[in-house]
Design a protein around this motif. Structure first.
Motif, PDB file in Angstrom:
ATOM      1  N   PRO A 118       0.803  -1.228   0.000  1.00  0.00           N
ATOM      2  CA  PRO A 118       0.000   0.000   0.000  1.00  0.00           C
ATOM      3  C   PRO A 118       0.833   1.274   0.000  1.00  0.00           C
ATOM      4  O   PRO A 118       0.441   2.276  -0.603  1.00  0.00           O
ATOM      5  N   THR A 119       1.995   1.236   0.671  1.00  0.00           N
ATOM      6  CA  THR A 119       2.820   2.439   0.734  1.00  0.00           C
ATOM      7  C   THR A 119       3.674   2.617  -0.524  1.00  0.00           C
ATOM      8  O   THR A 119       4.539   3.490  -0.564  1.00  0.00           O
TER       9      THR A 119
ATOM     10  N   PHE B  90      -3.881  -0.132   7.691  1.00  0.00           N
ATOM     11  CA  PHE B  90      -3.137  -0.410   6.455  1.00  0.00           C
ATOM     12  C   PHE B  90      -1.838  -1.121   6.769  1.00  0.00           C
ATOM     13  O   PHE B  90      -1.347  -1.091   7.899  1.00  0.00           O
ATOM     14  N   GLU B  91      -1.323  -1.786   5.742  1.00  0.00           N
ATOM     15  CA  GLU B  91      -0.047  -2.489   5.848  1.00  0.00           C
ATOM     16  C   GLU B  91       1.054  -1.585   5.310  1.00  0.00           C
ATOM     17  O   GLU B  91       0.966  -1.101   4.183  1.00  0.00           O
ATOM     18  N   GLY B  92       2.069  -1.352   6.120  1.00  0.00           N
ATOM     19  CA  GLY B  92       3.164  -0.471   5.714  1.00  0.00           C
ATOM     20  C   GLY B  92       4.469  -1.224   5.575  1.00  0.00           C
ATOM     21  O   GLY B  92       4.802  -2.068   6.413  1.00  0.00           O
ATOM     22  N   HIS B  93       5.204  -0.942   4.517  1.00  0.00           N
ATOM     23  CA  HIS B  93       6.542  -1.507   4.337  1.00  0.00           C
ATOM     24  C   HIS B  93       7.525  -0.571   5.043  1.00  0.00           C
ATOM     25  O   HIS B  93       7.592   0.620   4.707  1.00  0.00           O
TER      26      HIS B  93
ATOM     27  N   GLY C 117       5.445  -5.047   8.287  1.00  0.00           N
ATOM     28  CA  GLY C 117       5.997  -6.379   8.052  1.00  0.00           C
ATOM     29  C   GLY C 117       7.453  -6.441   8.463  1.00  0.00           C
ATOM     30  O   GLY C 117       8.310  -5.792   7.844  1.00  0.00           O
ATOM     31  N   VAL C 118       7.746  -7.193   9.505  1.00  0.00           N
ATOM     32  CA  VAL C 118       9.121  -7.339  10.007  1.00  0.00           C
ATOM     33  C   VAL C 118       9.734  -8.643   9.506  1.00  0.00           C
ATOM     34  O   VAL C 118      10.833  -8.671   8.975  1.00  0.00           O
ATOM     35  N   GLN C 119       9.035  -9.743   9.700  1.00  0.00           N
ATOM     36  CA  GLN C 119       9.425 -11.108   9.299  1.00  0.00           C
ATOM     37  C   GLN C 119      10.578 -11.643  10.148  1.00  0.00           C
ATOM     38  O   GLN C 119      10.404 -12.521  10.961  1.00  0.00           O
ATOM     39  N   ASP C 120      11.798 -11.114   9.989  1.00  0.00           N
ATOM     40  CA  ASP C 120      12.954 -11.560  10.778  1.00  0.00           C
ATOM     41  C   ASP C 120      14.062 -10.532  10.582  1.00  0.00           C
ATOM     42  O   ASP C 120      14.184  -9.946   9.510  1.00  0.00           O
ATOM     43  N   TYR C 121      14.865 -10.306  11.633  1.00  0.00           N
ATOM     44  CA  TYR C 121      15.917  -9.300  11.548  1.00  0.00           C
ATOM     45  C   TYR C 121      17.271  -9.863  11.107  1.00  0.00           C
ATOM     46  O   TYR C 121      18.224  -9.105  10.910  1.00  0.00           O
TER      47      TYR C 121
ATOM     48  N   ASP D 290      15.145   0.818  10.418  1.00  0.00           N
ATOM     49  CA  ASP D 290      14.018   1.157   9.536  1.00  0.00           C
ATOM     50  C   ASP D 290      12.685   0.921  10.240  1.00  0.00           C
ATOM     51  O   ASP D 290      11.762   1.745  10.165  1.00  0.00           O
ATOM     52  N   VAL D 291      12.571  -0.238  10.907  1.00  0.00           N
ATOM     53  CA  VAL D 291      11.319  -0.592  11.591  1.00  0.00           C
ATOM     54  C   VAL D 291      11.085   0.336  12.778  1.00  0.00           C
ATOM     55  O   VAL D 291       9.959   0.797  13.008  1.00  0.00           O
ATOM     56  N   ALA D 292      12.149   0.608  13.530  1.00  0.00           N
ATOM     57  CA  ALA D 292      12.025   1.487  14.700  1.00  0.00           C
ATOM     58  C   ALA D 292      11.570   2.883  14.277  1.00  0.00           C
ATOM     59  O   ALA D 292      10.710   3.497  14.927  1.00  0.00           O
TER      60      ALA D 292
END
Length: 453
Positions: A115-116, A144-147, A170-174, A190-192
């Motif tokens: 979406p982003t 909404f889902e954000g990348h 969406g993090v999935q794994d670091y 990025d996630v933070a």
């Protein structure tokens, strides 16, 4: 959890975001006219009391993530945005004409794809175009889902100003090796950054998606990912099992070997350790794959008995009508399901003809509605009472399997009430499969679903 139970129950099975599941839809007896009729019926029954939900599929991504099973189109050409937004609003207009009165919009969810991928201007045009033809419910939930790599503070602020109060990242794994394998490179920074922006702006529910069972993933990776996640305190978490189904998804899941993917006990250990860490840090297990803090609306809806599950996953409120807009989107009128055309060009053609772009679906019969109710009860409340329906549906095979689950201490049976035990939560998909009479009557000759564990 014993190895024997995992070996016994680790079979292909649905996630039950619907019943019947998509492979078992009776498409031969489905018509778009029946679909529209069912929408009108459900809308008339529930718009004033429940409102409706809207799922909007935004399919574009700039790069392919190999873990993803969503319908998407990979492109860096952002000129695709405006024609697609125009098509979505045209589809919404067709539905609004069928409603006959102003829809009360309870939920909007923007999914993807990415979406982003869309600009602030185009997202604003989309949402204003949707809400201008409806009335926003007082206690609405827009999400909404954000990348994390391409979500901007401007996008977060613009959507918040338009009424959005939930965002999922969406993090999935670091771990870098895992990220490389799934082609999703993003740092904790990025996630933070996007999480803290969302908190600062005022989003009331921020979610992170984590996946276990990814290629090359180890126990230390799960521990590290959840430790980092804890430091950001998202309000809820989706802790999904990786669905390794390369025979369905094609080359997208062939960037690594089958032997690189954790299986059976090794995979389940990743989940059990992750779950232990989450529970030890104030997260509550809501349902299959989902956890939240007690302050989140999902936990409150669980306690109030309002939690619901549909094609968007678990939600904190139920609406009979869920309209899916965009390519491949699935809609639900409670009495029927319908899926849109998956090809973007054909989707545009149908809309240009003034046709709601539904190409397949299923009309639920009385037995479907009863089974759907019990599967939803199990998925949302971990219990169901068969008393009202025991003479309406032949549950003989279901009850035979329930006896086996009871022997394995996965459920408790008291009269006609079935309750899933703490031990049984890990096998909820298997328990629901025992109710799936369509699956029992027509066992697939090839693997349709991911493994249950």
């Amino acid at each position: 959890m014993t190895m024997s139970l995992i070996q016994k129950y680790n079979v292909p099975g649905p996630r039950y975001t619907s019943y019947p599941t998509v492979p078992y839809w009776d498409q031969d007896s489905f018509t778009p006219e029946q679909w529209i009729s069912s929408v009108k019926q459900a809308f008339k029954e529930s718009n004033d009391t429940e409102g409706i939900s809207i799922y909007i599929h935004l399919p574009f991504c700039e790069s392919l993530c190999t873990f993803c099973g969503c319908h998407k189109r990979i492109t860096k050409r952002h000129e695709v945005e405006q024609p697609y937004i125009k098509a979505l609003l045209k589809e919404w207009d067709l539905y609004c004409k069928e409603f006959g009165e102003t829809p009360v919009i309870k939920e909007i969810h923007l999914g993807g794809g990415t979406p982003t991928f869309f600009s602030v201007e185009n997202l604003t045009t989309l949402i204003k175009g949707i809400t201008s033809k409806g009335k926003i419910a007082d206690k609405h939930e827009f999400s909404f889902e954000g990348h994390p790599n391409n979500t901007t503070k401007e996008q977060l602020q613009a959507l918040f100003d338009l009424g959005f109060n939930r965002v999922s990242f969406g993090v999935q794994d670091y771990n870098p090796e895992v990220q490389k394998a799934i082609h999703r490179i993003q740092t904790f920074h990025d996630v933070a950054r996007v999480t803290l922006w969302a908190k600062e702006i005022g989003y009331t529910s921020i979610s992170h998606d984590i996946i276990y069972g990814l290629p090359f993933q180890t126990l230390s990776h799960i521990i590290d990912t959840i430790e980092k996640t804890k430091s950001l305190s998202p309000d809820r978490l989706a802790f999904y099992s990786y669905a390794h189904v390369p025979w369905i998804k094609g080359s997208g899941q062939r960037g690594f070997n089958d032997s690189d993917v954790p299986k059976d006990d090794e995979k389940r250990l990743l989940y059990e350790k992750g779950k232990e860490l989450l529970l030890n840090n104030d997260y509550v297990e809501i349902g299959m794959d989902h956890f939240s803090l007690k302050s989140d609306s999902l936990y409150k809806s669980l306690n109030n008995g309002n939690i619901h599950r549909n094609f968007m996953g678990y939600t904190s409120s139920k609406t009979k009508v869920m309209i899916g807009l965009g390519v491949s989107s699935i809609s639900d009128s409670w009495y029927a399901f319908a899926q849109n055309e998956k090809d973007i060009e054909k989707y545009y053609e149908l809309l240009d003809q003034g046709t709601i772009p539904v190409v397949k679906g299923h009309i639920l019969n009385q037995e479907d509605l009863i089974i759907r109710k019990h599967i939803l009860n199990l998925m949302c409340s971990l219990s169901t009472d068969l008393t009202e329906d025991i003479d309406k549906v032949d549950f003989s095979k279901t009850l035979e399997e329930m006896n086996e689950f009871e022997k394995d201490k996965l459920i408790d049976i008291n009269n006609n009430t079935i309750r899933v035990t703490k031990k049984g939560r890990a096998f909820i998909r298997n328990i629901c499969m025992a109710f799936d009479l369509r699956l029992q009557a027509n066992k697939p000759d090839r693997q349709l679903f991911s493994m249950t564990i």
